[in-house]
Design a protein around this motif. Structure first.
Motif, PDB file in Angstrom:
ATOM      1  N   SER A  30      54.978  15.577  34.453  1.00  0.00           N
ATOM      2  CA  SER A  30      53.674  14.980  34.647  1.00  0.00           C
ATOM      3  C   SER A  30      52.787  15.849  35.294  1.00  0.00           C
ATOM      4  CB  SER A  30      53.882  13.555  35.397  1.00  0.00           C
ATOM      5  OG  SER A  30      54.376  13.934  36.831  1.00  0.00           O
ATOM      6  N   ALA A  31      53.097  16.812  36.115  1.00  0.00           N
ATOM      7  CA  ALA A  31      52.127  17.441  36.975  1.00  0.00           C
ATOM      8  C   ALA A  31      51.478  18.675  36.115  1.00  0.00           C
ATOM      9  CB  ALA A  31      52.538  18.131  38.120  1.00  0.00           C
ATOM     10  N   VAL A  32      52.207  19.130  35.010  1.00  0.00           N
ATOM     11  CA  VAL A  32      51.599  19.978  34.024  1.00  0.00           C
ATOM     12  C   VAL A  32      50.846  19.516  33.007  1.00  0.00           C
ATOM     13  CG1 VAL A  32      52.408  21.727  32.024  1.00  0.00           C
ATOM     14  CG2 VAL A  32      53.589  21.740  34.414  1.00  0.00           C
ATOM     15  N   ARG A  33      51.406  18.179  32.817  1.00  0.00           N
ATOM     16  CA  ARG A  33      50.839  17.494  31.347  1.00  0.00           C
ATOM     17  C   ARG A  33      49.203  17.150  32.189  1.00  0.00           C
ATOM     18  NH1 ARG A  33      54.306  13.905  31.079  1.00  0.00           N
ATOM     19  NH2 ARG A  33      53.096  11.978  32.114  1.00  0.00           N
ATOM     20  N   ALA A  34      49.204  16.778  33.183  1.00  0.00           N
ATOM     21  CA  ALA A  34      47.837  16.659  33.999  1.00  0.00           C
ATOM     22  C   ALA A  34      46.663  15.600  33.292  1.00  0.00           C
ATOM     23  CB  ALA A  34      47.334  18.158  33.949  1.00  0.00           C
ATOM     24  N   THR A  35      47.186  14.660  32.839  1.00  0.00           N
ATOM     25  CA  THR A  35      46.222  13.763  31.798  1.00  0.00           C
ATOM     26  C   THR A  35      45.180  13.310  32.765  1.00  0.00           C
ATOM     27  OG1 THR A  35      48.388  12.833  30.812  1.00  0.00           O
ATOM     28  CG2 THR A  35      46.396  11.586  30.851  1.00  0.00           C
ATOM     29  N   ASP A  36      45.041  13.004  34.011  1.00  0.00           N
ATOM     30  CA  ASP A  36      43.949  12.641  34.720  1.00  0.00           C
ATOM     31  C   ASP A  36      43.076  13.520  34.726  1.00  0.00           C
ATOM     32  OD1 ASP A  36      44.737   9.809  34.994  1.00  0.00           O
ATOM     33  OD2 ASP A  36      45.901  10.071  36.572  1.00  0.00           O
ATOM     34  N   LEU A  39      47.865  22.029  40.341  1.00  0.00           N
ATOM     35  CA  LEU A  39      47.742  23.514  41.281  1.00  0.00           C
ATOM     36  C   LEU A  39      49.177  23.855  41.660  1.00  0.00           C
ATOM     37  CD1 LEU A  39      44.234  23.342  42.670  1.00  0.00           C
ATOM     38  CD2 LEU A  39      45.211  24.922  41.060  1.00  0.00           C
ATOM     39  N   LYS A  40      49.754  22.782  42.272  1.00  0.00           N
ATOM     40  CA  LYS A  40      51.026  22.996  42.879  1.00  0.00           C
ATOM     41  C   LYS A  40      52.151  23.446  41.910  1.00  0.00           C
ATOM     42  CE  LYS A  40      50.480  19.858  47.107  1.00  0.00           C
ATOM     43  NZ  LYS A  40      50.808  18.738  47.751  1.00  0.00           N
ATOM     44  N   ALA A  41      52.120  22.876  40.693  1.00  0.00           N
ATOM     45  CA  ALA A  41      52.957  23.259  39.521  1.00  0.00           C
ATOM     46  C   ALA A  41      52.801  24.731  39.357  1.00  0.00           C
ATOM     47  CB  ALA A  41      52.820  22.207  38.515  1.00  0.00           C
ATOM     48  N   PRO A  97      54.740  27.013  47.212  1.00  0.00           N
ATOM     49  CA  PRO A  97      53.106  26.402  47.583  1.00  0.00           C
ATOM     50  C   PRO A  97      52.262  27.164  48.191  1.00  0.00           C
ATOM     51  CG  PRO A  97      54.826  24.646  47.811  1.00  0.00           C
ATOM     52  CD  PRO A  97      55.606  25.935  48.023  1.00  0.00           C
ATOM     53  N   PRO A  98      50.820  27.483  47.895  1.00  0.00           N
ATOM     54  CA  PRO A  98      50.140  28.183  48.712  1.00  0.00           C
ATOM     55  C   PRO A  98      49.780  27.401  49.681  1.00  0.00           C
ATOM     56  CG  PRO A  98      48.909  27.164  46.743  1.00  0.00           C
ATOM     57  CD  PRO A  98      50.360  26.851  46.650  1.00  0.00           C
ATOM     58  N   ASP A  99      49.242  28.135  51.228  1.00  0.00           N
ATOM     59  CA  ASP A  99      49.147  27.406  52.348  1.00  0.00           C
ATOM     60  C   ASP A  99      47.591  26.399  52.151  1.00  0.00           C
ATOM     61  OD1 ASP A  99      46.600  28.743  52.828  1.00  0.00           O
ATOM     62  OD2 ASP A  99      47.695  30.291  53.568  1.00  0.00           O
ATOM     63  N   PRO A 100      47.542  25.657  52.964  1.00  0.00           N
ATOM     64  CA  PRO A 100      46.729  24.393  52.774  1.00  0.00           C
ATOM     65  C   PRO A 100      45.244  25.027  52.631  1.00  0.00           C
ATOM     66  CG  PRO A 100      48.162  23.661  54.678  1.00  0.00           C
ATOM     67  CD  PRO A 100      48.439  25.212  54.017  1.00  0.00           C
ATOM     68  N   ASP A 101      44.941  25.874  53.319  1.00  0.00           N
ATOM     69  CA  ASP A 101      43.618  26.547  53.195  1.00  0.00           C
ATOM     70  C   ASP A 101      43.336  27.030  51.883  1.00  0.00           C
ATOM     71  OD1 ASP A 101      42.848  25.565  55.757  1.00  0.00           O
ATOM     72  OD2 ASP A 101      43.045  27.771  56.471  1.00  0.00           O
ATOM     73  N   ASP A 102      44.247  27.971  51.257  1.00  0.00           N
ATOM     74  CA  ASP A 102      44.089  28.266  49.795  1.00  0.00           C
ATOM     75  C   ASP A 102      44.215  27.312  48.988  1.00  0.00           C
ATOM     76  OD1 ASP A 102      44.108  31.132  50.817  1.00  0.00           O
ATOM     77  OD2 ASP A 102      46.308  31.123  50.918  1.00  0.00           O
ATOM     78  N   LEU A 103      45.108  26.362  49.179  1.00  0.00           N
ATOM     79  CA  LEU A 103      45.018  25.311  48.173  1.00  0.00           C
ATOM     80  C   LEU A 103      43.560  24.255  48.036  1.00  0.00           C
ATOM     81  CD1 LEU A 103      46.785  23.579  46.003  1.00  0.00           C
ATOM     82  CD2 LEU A 103      47.480  22.127  48.111  1.00  0.00           C
ATOM     83  N   ALA A 104      43.076  24.323  49.304  1.00  0.00           N
ATOM     84  CA  ALA A 104      41.732  23.566  49.411  1.00  0.00           C
ATOM     85  C   ALA A 104      40.829  24.542  48.673  1.00  0.00           C
ATOM     86  CB  ALA A 104      41.378  23.464  50.825  1.00  0.00           C
ATOM     87  N   VAL A 146      59.939  33.897  36.579  1.00  0.00           N
ATOM     88  CA  VAL A 146      60.993  33.000  36.309  1.00  0.00           C
ATOM     89  C   VAL A 146      61.207  31.630  36.693  1.00  0.00           C
ATOM     90  CG1 VAL A 146      63.606  33.080  37.003  1.00  0.00           C
ATOM     91  CG2 VAL A 146      62.498  35.227  36.769  1.00  0.00           C
ATOM     92  N   HIS A 147      60.390  31.115  37.556  1.00  0.00           N
ATOM     93  CA  HIS A 147      60.228  29.905  37.981  1.00  0.00           C
ATOM     94  C   HIS A 147      59.038  28.994  37.180  1.00  0.00           C
ATOM     95  CE1 HIS A 147      63.342  30.716  40.703  1.00  0.00           C
ATOM     96  NE2 HIS A 147      62.591  31.473  41.214  1.00  0.00           N
ATOM     97  N   GLU A 148      58.802  29.702  36.066  1.00  0.00           N
ATOM     98  CA  GLU A 148      57.406  29.109  35.295  1.00  0.00           C
ATOM     99  C   GLU A 148      57.784  27.576  34.726  1.00  0.00           C
ATOM    100  OE1 GLU A 148      54.216  28.889  33.825  1.00  0.00           O
ATOM    101  OE2 GLU A 148      54.581  31.013  33.568  1.00  0.00           O
ATOM    102  N   ARG A 149      56.711  26.864  35.035  1.00  0.00           N
ATOM    103  CA  ARG A 149      56.845  25.276  34.389  1.00  0.00           C
ATOM    104  C   ARG A 149      55.814  25.091  33.371  1.00  0.00           C
ATOM    105  NH1 ARG A 149      56.356  21.659  40.040  1.00  0.00           N
ATOM    106  NH2 ARG A 149      56.085  20.289  38.524  1.00  0.00           N
ATOM    107  N   LEU A 150      54.793  26.197  33.083  1.00  0.00           N
ATOM    108  CA  LEU A 150      53.723  26.004  32.080  1.00  0.00           C
ATOM    109  C   LEU A 150      54.123  26.776  30.843  1.00  0.00           C
ATOM    110  CD1 LEU A 150      52.264  25.642  34.916  1.00  0.00           C
ATOM    111  CD2 LEU A 150      50.158  25.274  33.504  1.00  0.00           C
ATOM    112  N   ALA A 151      54.097  28.112  30.742  1.00  0.00           N
ATOM    113  CA  ALA A 151      54.449  28.970  29.688  1.00  0.00           C
ATOM    114  C   ALA A 151      56.126  29.198  30.012  1.00  0.00           C
ATOM    115  CB  ALA A 151      53.686  30.314  29.952  1.00  0.00           C
ATOM    116  N   VAL A 152      56.573  28.171  29.521  1.00  0.00           N
ATOM    117  CA  VAL A 152      58.168  27.882  29.934  1.00  0.00           C
ATOM    118  C   VAL A 152      58.853  28.819  28.927  1.00  0.00           C
ATOM    119  CG1 VAL A 152      58.184  25.844  31.200  1.00  0.00           C
ATOM    120  CG2 VAL A 152      58.351  25.639  28.477  1.00  0.00           C
TER     121      VAL A 152
END
Length: 287
Positions: free
Chosen positions: A152-158, A175-177, A182-189, A230-236
């Motif tokens: 669902s995170a990759v599908r990203a419908t919303d 972004l987390k997917a 995960p990037p640190d909170p500042d980078d994610l922001a 190796v841990h790709e979730r989009l271009a699987v």
């Protein structure tokens, strides 16, 4: 973030203004870094200083509909090869880039392939597809499509919707997917901020494409890389593997500790690989 050495406004396809910052060595090997879906040139923060920047002239555009570039309303400004290829051609011509390398991440890899479809590879010295593939939509491998649809995170419908709260939640999840760690909170922001510069209608039109770039890739003669985590979730898998198989001069590089963004998660190794690739393409051109 490193400040650009200079910035350009390039008139793209059908007069869309493109924001094009430039970093690195003005006399270095010309490299165009093309960000992914809903992103901006700031995705490449970790490439804009250090050895890569010392040896390369880094052209880092905001794609149409993204960042500080123009954002047309029409679906036709995003859902086919002509706009993206026209924009890249305009950047190369306007900035007088002599046989640059085209480096495309995720949807940016589609943009590279749009350029190859329309312009061919005579004006470039090589290209790389990072977390990308030679097919989109219904042309993608069935097993890959199923994995993406079940995430669902990759599908990203919303992310296609106008309701701000749901859109933000979906954007953060997407972004987390993109990362194994995960990037640190500042980078994610910061990432969330520049992702929200891409309007929902642009996200929808630019992502929901059905393209088979296989025949275009099969015609290429320049060196090419396909890079993925190796841990790709989009271009699987098997999307990147099948893309390498099509390329006459293609080579794969896999990153053991990365997801969709190895240039961020394994920066040192990625930058070294990209610099070595750029230097080999440049040497080949000179020969």
């Amino acid at each position: 973030m490193t400040a650009p050495r200079c910035t350009h406004t390039v008139t793209g396809w059908q007069d869309v203004p493109l924001y094009v910052p430039e970093y690195g060595n003005p006399d270095g090997i010309p490299v165009v870094l093309i960000h992914g879906w809903s992103q901006s040139h700031q995705s490449w923060t970790r490439q804009l200083s250090g050895p890569l920047a010392e040896h390369c002239r880094l052209i880092v555009p905001d794609l149409r509909g993204h960042g500080l570039s123009g954002k047309p309303d029409a679906t036709e400004a995003y859902d086919n090869s002509a706009p993206w290829a026209g924009d890249l051609h305009a950047i190369i011509e306007t900035l007088a880039l002599k046989r640059p390398l085209l480096i495309g991440w995720s949807m940016g890899g589609w943009v590279v392939q749009d350029y190859l479809r329309v312009q061919g590879d005579k004006a470039i010295s090589g290209f790389s597809l990072i977390g990308s593939s030679g097919s989109t939509g219904r042309y993608s491998p069935v097993e890959a499509l199923e994995r993406r649809e079940n995430d669902s995170a990759v599908r990203a419908t919303d992310m296609y919707g106008e309701e701000l709260g749901a859109n933000l939640v979906a954007t953060v999840a997407f972004l987390k997917a993109c990362f194994a760690t995960p990037p640190d909170p500042d980078d994610l922001a910061i990432m969330t901020g520049f992702n929200m510069l891409c309007p929902p209608h642009v996200r929808l039109a630019s992502r929901k494409r059905h393209e088979d770039y296989g025949p275009d890739l099969a015609k290429t003669s320049v060196p090419a890389l396909v890079q993925w985590g190796v841990h790709e979730r989009l271009a699987v898998s098997p999307m990147p593997e099948k893309t390498v198989e099509i390329l006459p001069n293609g080579r794969a590089i896999k990153y053991a500790h990365s997801g969709h963004a190895p240039f961020w998660e394994e920066t040192e190794a990625f930058n070294a690989d990209l610099l070595a690739f750029a230097q080999s393409c440049y040497a080949k051109d000179r020969t």
